[in-house]
Scaffold this motif. Structure first.
Motif, PDB file in Angstrom:
ATOM      1  N   TRP A  31     -22.654  -5.672 -15.285  1.00 28.80           N
ATOM      2  CA  TRP A  31     -21.921  -5.660 -14.489  1.00 28.80           C
ATOM      3  C   TRP A  31     -20.844  -4.782 -14.779  1.00 28.80           C
ATOM      4  N   ALA A  32     -19.904  -3.657 -13.846  1.00 26.45           N
ATOM      5  CA  ALA A  32     -19.273  -2.759 -13.875  1.00 26.45           C
ATOM      6  C   ALA A  32     -18.774  -2.883 -12.901  1.00 26.45           C
ATOM      7  N   ILE A  33     -17.484  -2.667 -12.622  1.00 26.24           N
ATOM      8  CA  ILE A  33     -16.949  -2.111 -11.146  1.00 26.24           C
ATOM      9  C   ILE A  33     -16.046  -0.962 -11.910  1.00 26.24           C
ATOM     10  N   ASP A  34     -16.162  -0.067  -9.993  1.00 28.51           N
ATOM     11  CA  ASP A  34     -15.317   1.289 -10.275  1.00 28.51           C
ATOM     12  C   ASP A  34     -13.862   1.447 -10.123  1.00 28.51           C
ATOM     13  N   GLU A  35     -13.313   2.709 -10.743  1.00 26.11           N
ATOM     14  CA  GLU A  35     -11.952   2.554 -10.758  1.00 26.11           C
ATOM     15  C   GLU A  35     -11.432   1.830  -9.718  1.00 26.11           C
ATOM     16  N   THR A  36     -11.494   2.732  -9.081  1.00 26.53           N
ATOM     17  CA  THR A  36     -10.948   2.213  -7.093  1.00 26.53           C
ATOM     18  C   THR A  36     -10.066   1.079  -7.745  1.00 26.53           C
ATOM     19  N   HIS A  37     -11.291  -0.488  -7.358  1.00 28.60           N
ATOM     20  CA  HIS A  37     -11.545  -1.005  -7.601  1.00 28.60           C
ATOM     21  C   HIS A  37     -11.284  -2.819  -8.828  1.00 28.60           C
ATOM     22  N   ARG A  49      -8.231 -15.690  -6.730  1.00 25.52           N
ATOM     23  CA  ARG A  49      -7.288 -15.139  -5.730  1.00 25.52           C
ATOM     24  C   ARG A  49      -8.003 -14.502  -4.680  1.00 25.52           C
ATOM     25  N   ILE A  50      -7.155 -14.152  -3.926  1.00 26.26           N
ATOM     26  CA  ILE A  50      -7.160 -13.186  -2.739  1.00 26.26           C
ATOM     27  C   ILE A  50      -7.226 -12.073  -2.451  1.00 26.26           C
ATOM     28  N   VAL A  51      -8.041 -11.057  -2.149  1.00 30.40           N
ATOM     29  CA  VAL A  51      -7.648  -9.513  -2.243  1.00 30.40           C
ATOM     30  C   VAL A  51      -7.576  -9.185  -1.062  1.00 30.40           C
ATOM     31  N   TYR A  52      -6.283  -8.001   0.507  1.00 29.80           N
ATOM     32  CA  TYR A  52      -6.612  -7.689   0.812  1.00 29.80           C
ATOM     33  C   TYR A  52      -6.150  -6.449   0.997  1.00 29.80           C
ATOM     34  N   GLN A  53      -6.892  -5.735   2.274  1.00 29.97           N
ATOM     35  CA  GLN A  53      -5.979  -4.405   2.374  1.00 29.97           C
ATOM     36  C   GLN A  53      -6.067  -3.544   3.696  1.00 29.97           C
ATOM     37  N   ARG A  54      -4.674  -3.254   4.080  1.00 24.59           N
ATOM     38  CA  ARG A  54      -4.770  -2.888   4.980  1.00 24.59           C
ATOM     39  C   ARG A  54      -5.959  -1.306   6.014  1.00 24.59           C
ATOM     40  N   THR A  55      -6.080  -1.380   6.850  1.00 22.09           N
ATOM     41  CA  THR A  55      -7.431  -0.860   7.327  1.00 22.09           C
ATOM     42  C   THR A  55      -6.201   0.214   8.714  1.00 22.09           C
ATOM     43  N   ALA A  56      -7.131   1.379   9.077  1.00 21.54           N
ATOM     44  CA  ALA A  56      -6.597   1.911  10.523  1.00 21.54           C
ATOM     45  C   ALA A  56      -7.281   1.296  11.715  1.00 21.54           C
ATOM     46  N   GLY A  68       3.183  -8.043   7.169  1.00 23.39           N
ATOM     47  CA  GLY A  68       4.736  -8.938   7.675  1.00 23.39           C
ATOM     48  C   GLY A  68       5.784  -7.753   6.497  1.00 23.39           C
ATOM     49  N   GLY A  69       6.412  -7.249   6.352  1.00 20.65           N
ATOM     50  CA  GLY A  69       7.739  -7.555   5.855  1.00 20.65           C
ATOM     51  C   GLY A  69       7.140  -6.853   4.049  1.00 20.65           C
ATOM     52  N   THR A  70       6.058  -6.027   3.884  1.00 20.00           N
ATOM     53  CA  THR A  70       5.809  -5.446   2.877  1.00 20.00           C
ATOM     54  C   THR A  70       5.453  -3.966   2.979  1.00 20.00           C
ATOM     55  N   SER A  71       5.555  -3.065   2.656  1.00 22.47           N
ATOM     56  CA  SER A  71       5.098  -1.507   2.527  1.00 22.47           C
ATOM     57  C   SER A  71       3.909  -1.738   1.969  1.00 22.47           C
ATOM     58  N   SER A  72       3.161  -2.069   1.189  1.00 26.25           N
ATOM     59  CA  SER A  72       2.198  -2.291   0.324  1.00 26.25           C
ATOM     60  C   SER A  72       1.274  -2.099   1.638  1.00 26.25           C
ATOM     61  N   ASN A  73      -0.118  -1.466   0.744  1.00 26.99           N
ATOM     62  CA  ASN A  73      -1.030  -1.044   1.478  1.00 26.99           C
ATOM     63  C   ASN A  73      -2.300  -2.355   1.230  1.00 26.99           C
ATOM     64  N   THR A  74      -2.051  -2.805  -0.004  1.00 28.26           N
ATOM     65  CA  THR A  74      -3.080  -4.399  -0.735  1.00 28.26           C
ATOM     66  C   THR A  74      -1.739  -5.393  -0.649  1.00 28.26           C
ATOM     67  N   LEU A 135       0.957   0.106  -9.562  1.00 27.38           N
ATOM     68  CA  LEU A 135       0.231   0.616  -8.128  1.00 27.38           C
ATOM     69  C   LEU A 135       0.391   0.018  -7.436  1.00 27.38           C
ATOM     70  N   ASP A 136       1.943  -0.792  -6.998  1.00 27.14           N
ATOM     71  CA  ASP A 136       2.296  -0.747  -5.454  1.00 27.14           C
ATOM     72  C   ASP A 136       1.576  -1.580  -4.669  1.00 27.14           C
ATOM     73  N   ILE A 137       0.998  -2.597  -5.084  1.00 27.25           N
ATOM     74  CA  ILE A 137       0.151  -3.819  -5.165  1.00 27.25           C
ATOM     75  C   ILE A 137       1.532  -5.052  -4.757  1.00 27.25           C
ATOM     76  N   ASP A 138       0.912  -5.854  -4.018  1.00 27.45           N
ATOM     77  CA  ASP A 138       1.635  -6.740  -3.631  1.00 27.45           C
ATOM     78  C   ASP A 138       1.326  -7.892  -4.165  1.00 27.45           C
ATOM     79  N   VAL A 139       2.159  -8.672  -4.446  1.00 33.74           N
ATOM     80  CA  VAL A 139       1.046  -9.679  -5.571  1.00 33.74           C
ATOM     81  C   VAL A 139       2.416 -10.995  -5.610  1.00 33.74           C
ATOM     82  N   ARG A 140       1.227 -12.248  -4.271  1.00 32.74           N
ATOM     83  CA  ARG A 140       2.110 -13.030  -3.608  1.00 32.74           C
ATOM     84  C   ARG A 140       1.438 -14.449  -4.375  1.00 32.74           C
TER      85      ARG A 140
END
Length: 184
Positions: A31-37, A49-56, A68-74, A135-140
């Motif tokens: 198994w491998a994962i790409d650079e983006t993920h 862990r739960i990961v989610y990203q803002r989409t259009a 709410g309360g974060t400018s991060s997209n992830t 990476l500007d990821i909001d870790v909660r």
């Protein structure tokens, strides 16, 4: 394209195909994962862990609820009990040659190879939280991932991942009212 495999082991010299415990229906693969993920693996192996990203296409209500309360997209949310393990561990990122890999899941960035693979290089990552912040990821952190998982699954938001949830703490029944003395 860069592909990675993450491990807590610093000295893997070869990756042999194997059957994954939760993918018994598949042949042995590497198994491998790409650079983006790749950031989704900056955690101890069994850390739920739960990961989610803002989409259009998210509604304003979904954005308010989950961002709410974060400018991060992830946003990545982890159980509080894993904080010290994340803070103190070093993860090893193995770069793998992409030649024998094929895309398995474009949404998650997973690739597989049925061939034995030798890593190109290994990089120690001693500050996982620092890497995520770069990476500007909001870790909660939260004591209980179950309410967030339920909300995500019921929300209809399209871009999320629930990782290693089998290792999440089972919520304890809370009896707040039972601790209040009764008046006689």
């Amino acid at each position: 394209m860069k592909l990675y495999h993450f491990s807590e082991e610093p000295d893997i010299s070869i990756f042999r195909p194997r059957v994954k415990a939760n993918r018994q229906d598949m042949p042995p693969v590497v198994w491998a994962i790409d650079e983006t993920h790749a950031f989704t693996f900056y955690f101890p192996r069994n850390c739920p862990r739960i990961v989610y990203q803002r989409t259009a296409d998210m509604t304003e209500a979904q954005v308010q609820t989950f961002f709410g309360g974060t400018s991060s997209n992830t946003v990545i949310t982890v159980e509080t009990r894993w904080y010290e393990a994340i803070r103190s561990m070093t993860m090893y990122r193995y770069e793998l040659p992409p030649a024998t890999f094929r895309l398995f899941d474009s949404y998650a960035g997973y690739y597989i190879s049925e061939e034995t693979v030798e890593p190109i290089k290994v990089t120690a990552i001693p500050n996982l939280l620092g890497e995520l912040m770069e990476l500007d990821i909001d870790v909660r952190f939260t004591p209980d991932l179950h309410p967030l998982r339920d909300a995500i699954l019921q929300s209809g938001i399209p871009d999320f991942g629930i990782h290693r949830f089998i290792f999440a703490e089972v919520p304890q029944a809370k009896t707040v009212m039972s601790n209040i003395p009764k008046k006689e």
